[in-house]
Scaffold this motif. Structure first.
Motif, PDB file in Angstrom:
ATOM      1  N   ARG A 154      -1.307   6.241 -19.656  1.00  0.00           N
ATOM      2  CA  ARG A 154      -1.244   4.925 -19.021  1.00  0.00           C
ATOM      3  C   ARG A 154      -1.080   5.078 -17.507  1.00  0.00           C
ATOM      4  NH1 ARG A 154       3.169   2.057 -17.520  1.00  0.00           N
ATOM      5  NH2 ARG A 154       2.864  -0.155 -17.205  1.00  0.00           N
ATOM      6  N   GLY A 155      -0.212   5.992 -17.104  1.00  0.00           N
ATOM      7  CA  GLY A 155       0.018   6.215 -15.682  1.00  0.00           C
ATOM      8  C   GLY A 155      -1.232   6.689 -14.959  1.00  0.00           C
ATOM      9  N   LEU A 156      -1.988   7.575 -15.595  1.00  0.00           N
ATOM     10  CA  LEU A 156      -3.234   8.057 -14.985  1.00  0.00           C
ATOM     11  C   LEU A 156      -4.266   6.936 -14.877  1.00  0.00           C
ATOM     12  CD1 LEU A 156      -3.499  11.593 -16.640  1.00  0.00           C
ATOM     13  CD2 LEU A 156      -2.995  11.052 -14.232  1.00  0.00           C
ATOM     14  N   LEU A 157      -4.316   6.082 -15.887  1.00  0.00           N
ATOM     15  CA  LEU A 157      -5.222   4.927 -15.823  1.00  0.00           C
ATOM     16  C   LEU A 157      -4.835   4.008 -14.655  1.00  0.00           C
ATOM     17  CD1 LEU A 157      -7.490   3.159 -17.004  1.00  0.00           C
ATOM     18  CD2 LEU A 157      -5.727   2.067 -18.406  1.00  0.00           C
ATOM     19  N   LEU A 158      -3.547   3.722 -14.528  1.00  0.00           N
ATOM     20  CA  LEU A 158      -3.086   2.876 -13.425  1.00  0.00           C
ATOM     21  C   LEU A 158      -3.347   3.538 -12.071  1.00  0.00           C
ATOM     22  CD1 LEU A 158       0.255   1.541 -14.957  1.00  0.00           C
ATOM     23  CD2 LEU A 158      -1.856   0.253 -14.577  1.00  0.00           C
ATOM     24  N   ARG A 215       0.880  -1.170   0.000  1.00  0.00           N
ATOM     25  CA  ARG A 215       0.000   0.000   0.000  1.00  0.00           C
ATOM     26  C   ARG A 215       0.915   1.217   0.000  1.00  0.00           C
ATOM     27  NH1 ARG A 215      -4.303   0.257   4.518  1.00  0.00           N
ATOM     28  NH2 ARG A 215      -5.367  -1.118   3.079  1.00  0.00           N
ATOM     29  N   ARG A 216       0.943   1.893  -1.130  1.00  0.00           N
ATOM     30  CA  ARG A 216       1.806   3.060  -1.288  1.00  0.00           C
ATOM     31  C   ARG A 216       0.951   4.258  -1.662  1.00  0.00           C
ATOM     32  NH1 ARG A 216       6.453   0.413  -5.117  1.00  0.00           N
ATOM     33  NH2 ARG A 216       7.613  -0.596  -3.460  1.00  0.00           N
ATOM     34  N   PRO A 217       1.442   5.455  -1.395  1.00  0.00           N
ATOM     35  CA  PRO A 217       0.720   6.644  -1.862  1.00  0.00           C
ATOM     36  C   PRO A 217       0.614   6.612  -3.387  1.00  0.00           C
ATOM     37  CG  PRO A 217       2.421   7.235  -0.275  1.00  0.00           C
ATOM     38  CD  PRO A 217       2.619   5.792  -0.609  1.00  0.00           C
ATOM     39  N   ARG A 218      -0.594   6.682  -3.900  1.00  0.00           N
ATOM     40  CA  ARG A 218      -0.819   6.534  -5.337  1.00  0.00           C
ATOM     41  C   ARG A 218      -0.100   7.586  -6.166  1.00  0.00           C
ATOM     42  NH1 ARG A 218      -7.113   6.268  -5.285  1.00  0.00           N
ATOM     43  NH2 ARG A 218      -6.726   7.522  -7.112  1.00  0.00           N
ATOM     44  N   GLY A 219      -0.088   8.809  -5.689  1.00  0.00           N
ATOM     45  CA  GLY A 219       0.589   9.880  -6.430  1.00  0.00           C
ATOM     46  C   GLY A 219       2.084   9.632  -6.539  1.00  0.00           C
ATOM     47  N   ARG A 255      -5.829   5.494 -11.332  1.00  0.00           N
ATOM     48  CA  ARG A 255      -7.251   5.346 -11.023  1.00  0.00           C
ATOM     49  C   ARG A 255      -7.628   3.909 -10.659  1.00  0.00           C
ATOM     50  NH1 ARG A 255      -7.618   8.965 -15.391  1.00  0.00           N
ATOM     51  NH2 ARG A 255      -8.062   7.277 -16.834  1.00  0.00           N
ATOM     52  N   THR A 256      -6.977   2.935 -11.255  1.00  0.00           N
ATOM     53  CA  THR A 256      -7.357   1.533 -11.014  1.00  0.00           C
ATOM     54  C   THR A 256      -6.630   0.904  -9.832  1.00  0.00           C
ATOM     55  OG1 THR A 256      -5.725   0.707 -12.596  1.00  0.00           O
ATOM     56  CG2 THR A 256      -7.962   1.136 -13.436  1.00  0.00           C
ATOM     57  N   GLU A 257      -5.651   1.581  -9.269  1.00  0.00           N
ATOM     58  CA  GLU A 257      -4.875   1.006  -8.172  1.00  0.00           C
ATOM     59  C   GLU A 257      -5.732   0.545  -6.988  1.00  0.00           C
ATOM     60  OE1 GLU A 257      -1.161   2.205  -5.336  1.00  0.00           O
ATOM     61  OE2 GLU A 257      -1.155   2.892  -7.405  1.00  0.00           O
ATOM     62  N   PRO A 258      -6.736   1.303  -6.544  1.00  0.00           N
ATOM     63  CA  PRO A 258      -7.561   0.811  -5.436  1.00  0.00           C
ATOM     64  C   PRO A 258      -8.269  -0.512  -5.774  1.00  0.00           C
ATOM     65  CG  PRO A 258      -7.912   3.154  -5.727  1.00  0.00           C
ATOM     66  CD  PRO A 258      -7.094   2.687  -6.901  1.00  0.00           C
ATOM     67  N   THR A 259      -8.694  -0.666  -7.008  1.00  0.00           N
ATOM     68  CA  THR A 259      -9.349  -1.905  -7.431  1.00  0.00           C
ATOM     69  C   THR A 259      -8.367  -3.066  -7.389  1.00  0.00           C
ATOM     70  OG1 THR A 259     -10.828  -0.644  -8.860  1.00  0.00           O
ATOM     71  CG2 THR A 259     -10.632  -2.999  -9.325  1.00  0.00           C
ATOM     72  N   VAL A 260      -7.150  -2.824  -7.836  1.00  0.00           N
ATOM     73  CA  VAL A 260      -6.106  -3.865  -7.807  1.00  0.00           C
ATOM     74  C   VAL A 260      -5.820  -4.269  -6.368  1.00  0.00           C
ATOM     75  CG1 VAL A 260      -3.670  -4.343  -8.311  1.00  0.00           C
ATOM     76  CG2 VAL A 260      -5.072  -3.147  -9.990  1.00  0.00           C
ATOM     77  N   LEU A 261      -5.700  -3.292  -5.476  1.00  0.00           N
ATOM     78  CA  LEU A 261      -5.424  -3.588  -4.070  1.00  0.00           C
ATOM     79  C   LEU A 261      -6.572  -4.379  -3.439  1.00  0.00           C
ATOM     80  CD1 LEU A 261      -3.338  -3.193  -1.828  1.00  0.00           C
ATOM     81  CD2 LEU A 261      -4.511  -1.078  -1.226  1.00  0.00           C
ATOM     82  N   ARG A 262      -7.808  -4.011  -3.748  1.00  0.00           N
ATOM     83  CA  ARG A 262      -8.959  -4.768  -3.235  1.00  0.00           C
ATOM     84  C   ARG A 262      -8.940  -6.211  -3.724  1.00  0.00           C
ATOM     85  NH1 ARG A 262     -11.678  -0.001  -4.063  1.00  0.00           N
ATOM     86  NH2 ARG A 262     -12.485  -0.677  -6.081  1.00  0.00           N
ATOM     87  N   ARG A 263      -8.568  -6.403  -4.976  1.00  0.00           N
ATOM     88  CA  ARG A 263      -8.494  -7.756  -5.526  1.00  0.00           C
ATOM     89  C   ARG A 263      -7.417  -8.571  -4.802  1.00  0.00           C
ATOM     90  NH1 ARG A 263      -5.799 -10.823  -9.077  1.00  0.00           N
ATOM     91  NH2 ARG A 263      -7.015 -12.349 -10.228  1.00  0.00           N
ATOM     92  N   GLN A 264      -6.266  -7.960  -4.583  1.00  0.00           N
ATOM     93  CA  GLN A 264      -5.172  -8.646  -3.897  1.00  0.00           C
ATOM     94  C   GLN A 264      -5.579  -9.060  -2.480  1.00  0.00           C
ATOM     95  OE1 GLN A 264      -2.109  -9.270  -5.592  1.00  0.00           O
ATOM     96  NE2 GLN A 264      -3.405  -8.540  -7.226  1.00  0.00           N
ATOM     97  N   THR A 265      -6.218  -8.148  -1.773  1.00  0.00           N
ATOM     98  CA  THR A 265      -6.638  -8.474  -0.408  1.00  0.00           C
ATOM     99  C   THR A 265      -7.774  -9.496  -0.421  1.00  0.00           C
ATOM    100  OG1 THR A 265      -8.071  -6.523  -0.316  1.00  0.00           O
ATOM    101  CG2 THR A 265      -5.841  -6.303   0.592  1.00  0.00           C
ATOM    102  N   GLY A 266      -8.602  -9.446  -1.444  1.00  0.00           N
ATOM    103  CA  GLY A 266      -9.667 -10.434  -1.582  1.00  0.00           C
ATOM    104  C   GLY A 266      -9.123 -11.841  -1.800  1.00  0.00           C
ATOM    105  N   LEU A 267      -7.929 -11.920  -2.385  1.00  0.00           N
ATOM    106  CA  LEU A 267      -7.291 -13.217  -2.619  1.00  0.00           C
ATOM    107  C   LEU A 267      -6.456 -13.664  -1.427  1.00  0.00           C
ATOM    108  CD1 LEU A 267      -6.251 -12.734  -6.355  1.00  0.00           C
ATOM    109  CD2 LEU A 267      -7.953 -14.351  -5.455  1.00  0.00           C
ATOM    110  N   GLY A 268      -6.421 -12.858  -0.371  1.00  0.00           N
ATOM    111  CA  GLY A 268      -5.742 -13.284   0.849  1.00  0.00           C
ATOM    112  C   GLY A 268      -4.502 -12.509   1.232  1.00  0.00           C
ATOM    113  N   ALA A 269      -4.072 -11.557   0.410  1.00  0.00           N
ATOM    114  CA  ALA A 269      -2.910 -10.748   0.775  1.00  0.00           C
ATOM    115  C   ALA A 269      -3.342  -9.662   1.758  1.00  0.00           C
ATOM    116  CB  ALA A 269      -2.296 -10.114  -0.464  1.00  0.00           C
TER     117      ALA A 269
END
Length: 122
Positions: free
Chosen positions: A55-59, A27-31, A61-75
């Motif tokens: 591409r960077g702006l897209l990533l 979990r890092r500061p997105r900016g 915006r999607t970073e919270p979704t990626v983090l939720r997915r990772q934690t949903g898988l057990g991380a």
């Protein structure tokens, strides 16, 4: 050790097999992540600057979704410092912590000479 965006895919199976020491999603500061990635990619001239920014702006915006997915898988979502402390603690308690893959047999990491198992006697 597994690292990368798909590492969380193996968390459940490693846990089931008793192989999981820890699973973390940084979990890092997105900016800050956006700026580090952009500086790296611009320096390596990977693509046109406009493409890298989009591409960077897209990533970003999607970073919270990626983090939720990772934690949903057990991380576990954690800051880098926390992960480093936990991994250091795990290594400190490991009997082969000073080992290096190229360490000769009989040295840390290779406690038994070739051909001799832990149940062998001298």
């Amino acid at each position: 050790m597994a690292e990368g965006i798909f590492a969380a895919e193996i968390v459940a199976e490693c846990r089931r097999r008793g192989l999981l020491a820890g699973a973390y999603a940084l979990r890092r500061p997105r900016g800050a992540t956006f700026l580090r990635r952009l500086a790296r990619d611009l320096g390596e001239q990977r693509k046109a600057p406009r493409v890298l920014i989009r591409r960077g702006l897209l990533l970003l915006r999607t970073e919270p979704t990626v983090l939720r997915r990772q934690t949903g898988l057990g991380a576990e979502a954690a800051r880098g410092r926390v992960v480093l402390r936990r991994v250091a603690a795990l290594l400190a308690g490991h009997p082969h912590r000073a080992a290096h893959p190229s360490a000769p047999h009989g040295e840390p990491g290779h406690p038994h000479p070739p051909g001799q198992s832990s149940s062998s006697t001298a």
